[in-house]
Scaffold this motif. Structure first.
Motif, PDB file in Angstrom:
ATOM      1  N   SER A 215      -0.418  10.235  -8.908  1.00 13.47           N
ATOM      2  CA  SER A 215       0.900  10.636  -8.389  1.00 13.47           C
ATOM      3  C   SER A 215       1.046  12.150  -8.443  1.00 13.47           C
ATOM      4  O   SER A 215       1.573  12.765  -7.501  1.00 13.47           O
TER       5      SER A 215
ATOM      6  N   ILE B  39       0.003   3.811  -7.949  1.00  8.91           N
ATOM      7  CA  ILE B  39      -1.263   4.553  -7.949  1.00  8.91           C
ATOM      8  C   ILE B  39      -1.557   5.239  -9.281  1.00  8.91           C
ATOM      9  O   ILE B  39      -2.594   5.907  -9.411  1.00  8.91           O
TER      10      ILE B  39
ATOM     11  N   GLU C 214       5.642   5.058   1.245  1.00 10.13           N
ATOM     12  CA  GLU C 214       6.035   6.277   1.950  1.00 10.13           C
ATOM     13  C   GLU C 214       7.093   5.994   3.005  1.00 10.13           C
ATOM     14  O   GLU C 214       7.995   6.810   3.226  1.00 10.13           O
TER      15      GLU C 214
ATOM     16  N   VAL D  57      -0.916  13.625  -5.603  1.00 18.00           N
ATOM     17  CA  VAL D  57      -0.183  13.465  -4.338  1.00 18.00           C
ATOM     18  C   VAL D  57       0.907  14.530  -4.230  1.00 18.00           C
ATOM     19  O   VAL D  57       1.115  15.123  -3.164  1.00 18.00           O
TER      20      VAL D  57
ATOM     21  N   ASP E 207       0.834  -1.199   0.000  1.00 19.42           N
ATOM     22  CA  ASP E 207       0.000   0.000   0.000  1.00 19.42           C
ATOM     23  C   ASP E 207       0.872   1.255   0.000  1.00 19.42           C
ATOM     24  O   ASP E 207       2.100   1.187   0.067  1.00 19.42           O
ATOM     25  N   LEU E 208       0.232   2.402  -0.082  1.00 21.71           N
ATOM     26  CA  LEU E 208       0.927   3.679  -0.152  1.00 21.71           C
ATOM     27  C   LEU E 208       1.756   3.936   1.096  1.00 21.71           C
ATOM     28  O   LEU E 208       2.841   4.535   1.029  1.00 21.71           O
TER      29      LEU E 208
ATOM     30  N   TYR F  21       5.663   5.357  -7.302  1.00 16.16           N
ATOM     31  CA  TYR F  21       4.335   5.955  -7.149  1.00 16.16           C
ATOM     32  C   TYR F  21       3.481   5.759  -8.402  1.00 16.16           C
ATOM     33  O   TYR F  21       2.317   5.330  -8.297  1.00 16.16           O
TER      34      TYR F  21
END
Length: 360
Positions: A322, A317, A239, A325, A234-235, A313
């Protein structure tokens, strides 16, 4: 954008050794020219999908000449770095150190350190040794990151990587030397400018940012990115990688600047959050550029992460998400600067925009 006139010194560094005269590699004059040209190209290249820096993100920043500011600071940093690594025996390792450290680049981390120091009432001279230390460590990490056992990169800042020029053994040693020199340089040069308790705080902050809870942690996980399935990640996981690999040293740069400038704990935490945002922003934009720009435009191998199958990224996603974000991170970074003097905060507001809208 207004044209910036830059006056270059014609001085050059020489060293006498064993009866032979060695011209510095590269010479100081060439360092200045490379710094100015690379920065001018980088800043002037804003275009296409990118939004021009001036007046985009914040009205209070619309009149700030970031190009001139960035070139001035980069020249000052390059001058200080040049003095910090004179040619001396053994020449091979010194040349390897100078080759990477003085290769130009945007100098984002030292600029961030100096701007943070000025934000809280300090000045460039007080922050310079810490700014140079951060750049030394950054360069060390790039040398090691480019090695065949890591990312196996052939180009860095438009030039062959250190191990391609000096060999893997000398590249490893050059990276090691820069890591040690960073702490020596910061503590020795700043000893008469900064209170001892603040210097101790700065050393601890810098050491933590590059150890197993900082940059190294991010690098370890990054090496396994090509084995990660986007469907299982997941993000938050992505991160984590970049908060450590990219943001950690940017965070240290900002915090060191505030410490050197005599800032409060509240100011330290605000700049810490700001740096985390622009650190993630830097990586999101890096991932976008990796799939939208050419090798010539980037000055390094384009599409390298895609070819290696690494998690990025855009891969996780998508490209448009991206970009969303990136814009969110830029706004969050600017929010951390509310409450500071707007004139002193202008370089940091502009820096966030520069990172968001850069083309290389």
């Amino acid at each position: 954008m207004a044209t910036t006139v830059v006056h270059l010194s014609s001085s050059s560094l020489f060293i006498q050794s064993r009866g032979r005269r060695y011209n510095s590699i590269p010479s100081f004059n060439n360092i200045q020219k490379r710094t100015v040209l690379s920065l001018s190209c980088a800043i002037n290249s804003q275009g296409g999908d990118m939004v021009p820096l001036e007046g985009k993100s914040n009205d209070r920043n619309s009149a700030f000449d970031f190009k001139s500011y960035m070139i001035r600071k980069a020249e000052s940093v390059s001058t200080a770095l040049n003095v910090s690594v004179p040619l001396q025996e053994p020449l091979t390792i010194q040349e390897a150190v100078r080759y990477s450290l003085l290769a130009g680049g945007k100098r984002v981390r030292p600029l961030l350190c100096i701007a943070a120091c000025e934000l809280v009432g300090g000045d460039e001279a007080t922050a310079m040794s810490a700014a140079c230390a951060v750049e030394m460590i950054h360069t060390s990490s790039l040398i090691h990151d480019d090695l065949p056992c890591m990312d196996n990169a052939d180009l860095r800042r438009g030039k062959p990587t250190s191990h391609k020029v000096f060999g893997e053994d000398m590249a490893v040693l050059a990276g090691d030397a820069l890591l040690a020199l960073a702490f020596e340089h910061m503590t020795v040069v700043s000893s008469e400018l900064v209170a001892p308790e603040r210097m101790i705080r700065a050393v601890i902050e810098l050491a933590k940012s590059i150890g197993t809870t900082g940059l190294v942690a991010g690098q370890v996980i990054d090496l396994s990115r090509e084995r990660l399935n986007p469907d299982n990640v997941d993000l938050e996981r992505l991160e984590f990688i970049h908060l450590h690999k990219t943001s950690a040293l940017l965070e240290a740069a900002a915090v060191l600047g505030v410490i050197m400038g005599g800032g409060t704990e509240e100011e330290i935490e605000k700049l810490r959050k700001y740096a985390r945002c622009i650190g993630l922003l830097f990586q999101v934009v890096d991932d976008i550029l990796d799939v939208t720009k050419s090798t010539d435009e980037l000055g390094k191998t384009a599409g390298k992460d895609v070819m290696a199958g690494k998690l990025t990224y855009p891969r996780l996603i998508g490209l448009e998400k991206s970009r969303e974000v990136a814009e969110k991170l830029r706004r969050e970074a600017e929010e951390q600067l509310l409450g500071f003097d707007s004139n002193k905060a202008a370089p940091l507001v502009a820096l966030a925009s520069y990172i968001a809208f850069r083309n290389n």
